[in-house]
Design an enzyme around this catalytic site. Structure first.
Site, PDB file in Angstrom:
ATOM      1  N   ASP A   1       0.877  -1.175   0.000  1.00  0.00           N
ATOM      2  CA  ASP A   1       0.000   0.000   0.000  1.00  0.00           C
ATOM      3  C   ASP A   1       0.913   1.224   0.000  1.00  0.00           C
ATOM      4  OD1 ASP A   1      -2.267   1.825   0.487  1.00  0.00           O
ATOM      5  OD2 ASP A   1      -3.329   0.002   1.055  1.00  0.00           O
TER       6      ASP A   1
ATOM      7  N   HIS B   1      -2.799   3.190  -4.617  1.00  0.00           N
ATOM      8  CA  HIS B   1      -2.226   2.728  -3.339  1.00  0.00           C
ATOM      9  C   HIS B   1      -0.812   2.185  -3.547  1.00  0.00           C
ATOM     10  CE1 HIS B   1      -5.644   3.123  -0.512  1.00  0.00           C
ATOM     11  NE2 HIS B   1      -6.389   2.968  -1.599  1.00  0.00           N
TER      12      HIS B   1
ATOM     13  N   GLU C   1      -9.880   2.869  -5.124  1.00  0.00           N
ATOM     14  CA  GLU C   1      -9.529   4.283  -4.927  1.00  0.00           C
ATOM     15  C   GLU C   1      -8.391   4.760  -5.834  1.00  0.00           C
ATOM     16  OE1 GLU C   1     -10.749   4.724  -0.254  1.00  0.00           O
ATOM     17  OE2 GLU C   1      -8.777   3.890  -0.640  1.00  0.00           O
TER      18      GLU C   1
END
Ligand code: TNX
Length: 552
Positions: A212, A286, A350
């Site tokens: 991440d 990410h 995202e």
């Protein structure tokens, strides 16, 4: 009308109470003495007990050998008994033993189901495969007193199990728990302990969120900077007390990573407990940690950092450069060789697409591929990785956002913010983990002042227990597409293993019952009763659970 006579009344009451006591003694163990979590499909309590002793033998056949050996190892810690594991032919059938056999097992138990019959003279386990034997032994352990779970030393018996008949198999095939080791790093031993407790709850997928923005945690031989640079940050971040974690390197940097040998060790440890490890390599978003190490795979060329205190936008790989795909395919090649499971998780949540809007190479790709916009470019990204993994016999799974009309039929969707129903209707397999029921990083109480800092929302135990994985609006034909569900532990605010356990348990215990037990048997009061016993097990296991149940 007869006059009320208190003396006669209390005499009658006394007689009734005495009769009840005799009945309980006569009937043997009351139903309350079996407190199995997750609740088996069928469990009935009979008269009497089986006494486990130093002379108890385990009788096995090849498919039950490994479950029996793990059981014997486990029993030895608390009882001190070194119970022999013998093949069925070499031992006498009359022994007061624990028999693990496939003879006479119903085929409809499936690969994970089992029958368990405890009588005063014998414990008989029947299953058709290794996983079924393993789950039978987990139930067996929960029939013994909670002190059986002592991890420290031999503790005094007696080791009595109530006589029961159990017939059990899971409701869902995917019963998962996700652990984010990027936001905070957890050691091999901490992960193994988590796997042990997962196995006790008959959970079978460990979703390992390995990369991440804040840390890359898996050694990749071809790209050593991923862990030399990407596994570390300057400070703990997230406004946390630096002393709340011990994950510091010798140079005081914060973080850590798993070597490939350690990954293999964890995969094998999980496999022995019938847990599949699902690795997640996040893309295209990410990805700051990877880009801190290799900024050439971003649109701008960097710089990127794992250190959240510096104002750098969230990482996204450049979708215009072929080199990005070569890099990711190289990474996935090493990942694929370490993880034998059917699926590889490629994240997909995202995605900060605005970077692509300003990137000439991304715009050129959009034009060249005839794509409409950056949203289409995101689908192109997923499709390219999908094609690569499918060619190597792996299926892709990704978060809600990867859903689009051109997904490969074999690709599965992990629903955290919706889309599960639509994906299932379109023929994709789906794993459900909607935030409001499955996010174990949420607060467990409305009194936040008494809780460790957590992610903003509120998920009490009773709500986790009330979760229904099959969406209400899903037509009957698509229901089998729901493989199951999982609880997710995002760790922005969870810097230590003890806090991890505090957030996970007992909410994951409640979810395990949602994933395993038949829907009609869901009963909050009965769960609460069993939880009071289960908490004693967790205590013996040194699990720092959040006490929820009233003492028994
Ligand atoms: C959203 S859930 C995320 C994670 C965060 C989490 C915090 C998902 C696919 N993405 O990156 O850790 O919220 O609750």
């Amino acid at each position: 009308m007869a006059k009320f006579k208190p003396g006669v009344f209390s005499l009658a009451l006394g007689v009734a109470a005495a009769l009840l006591l005799v009945a309980i003694k006569w009937l043997g163990a009351p139903a309350e003495s079996a407190a199995v979590v997750p609740l088996p499909q069928h469990l009935s309590t009979q008269r009497g007990h089986f006494r486990l002793g130093a002379a108890t033998r385990l009788e096995v056949e090849p498919t039950s050998q490994s479950a029996a050996e793990l059981l014997a190892r486990r029993l030895r810690i608390a009882t001190g008994f070194a119970l022999p594991v013998l093949s069925q032919r070499s031992s006498g059938v009359e022994d007061a033993g624990i028999l693990l056999t496939s003879k006479g097992a119903h085929q409809d138990l499936g690969p994970e189901g089992y029958e368990l019959e405890v009588t005063p003279g014998q414990v008989r386990i029947r299953a058709t495969g290794e996983a079924g034997f393993f789950y039978a032994t987990q139930t067996l352990l929960e029939l013994l007193p909670a002190r059986m779970f002592s991890v420290h030393a031999v503790v005094p018996g007696p080791w009595l199990m109530p006589c029961v008949r159990v017939e059990d198999r899971p409701r869902f095939t995917w019963r998962g728990a996700m652990l984010d080791v990027s936001r905070h790093f957890f050691t091999v031993d901490e992960v193994k302990k988590f796997l042990d407790v997962m196995a006790l709850h008959k959970l079978n997928v460990f979703h390992w969120h390995l990369t991440d923005d804040q840390g890359w945690r898996i050694e990749i031989k071809k790209y050593p900077r991923l862990t030399q640079v990407g596994a570390w940050r300057k400070r703990i971040g997230f406004n946390l007390d630096p002393k709340s974690s011990t994950a510091y390197g010798p140079d005081a940097r914060y973080g850590g990573f798993y070597t490939q040998d350690q990954v293999r060790e964890i995969v094998a440890y999980a496999q022995e407990r019938h847990i599949t490890v699902l690795p997640e390599i996040e893309m295209p978003g990410h990805s700051s940690a990877a880009l801190a190490a290799y900024p050439q795979f971003s649109c701008s060329g960097g710089p990127y950092t794992t250190d959240m205190s510096e104002a750098v936008s969230a990482g996204v790989y450049c979708a215009g450069k072929d080199a990005t795909f070569t890099f990711l395919e190289d990474v996935l090649t090493e990942v694929r060789q370490l993880f034998p499971g059917e699926f590889i998780h490629i994240g997909g949540d995202e995605v900060p697409r605005h970077n692509w809007h300003n990137c000439p190479l991304c715009q050129a790709r959009i034009k060249q591929e005839g794509l409409a916009n950056e949203r289409d470019l995101e689908s192109y990204f997923v499709r390219r990785i999908e094609t690569f993994l499918n060619a190597h016999n792996r299926r892709v799974i990704g978060w809600s956002e990867i859903r689009n009309d051109q997904l490969a039929p074999s690709t599965a969707v992990m629903d955290w913010i919706g889309g599960g129903t639509e994906a299932a209707q379109a023929g994709h397999d789906v794993v459900m983990c909607p935030e409001e029921y499955c996010y174990l990083d949420f607060y467990q109480s409305l009194d936040r002042s008494r809780e460790p800092t957590a992610a903003g929302a509120y998920l009490p135990l009773s709500k986790a227990y009330a979760f229904e994985p099959v969406p209400a609006n899903l037509g009957a034909a698509a229901r089998p597409r729901i493989l199951g569900a999982q609880g997710n532990l995002w760790t922005e605010y969870i810097p230590s293993a003890s806090q991890l356990e505090y957030m996970a348990f007992p909410r994951l215990s409640a979810l395990s019952e949602v994933f395993w037990s038949p829907k009609p048997s869901r009963n909050w009061r009965d769960f609460a009763r069993r939880l009071s016993v289960h908490e004693q097990r967790l205590k013996q296991l040194d699990v720092n659970f959040r006490p929820e149940a009233k003492p028994p």
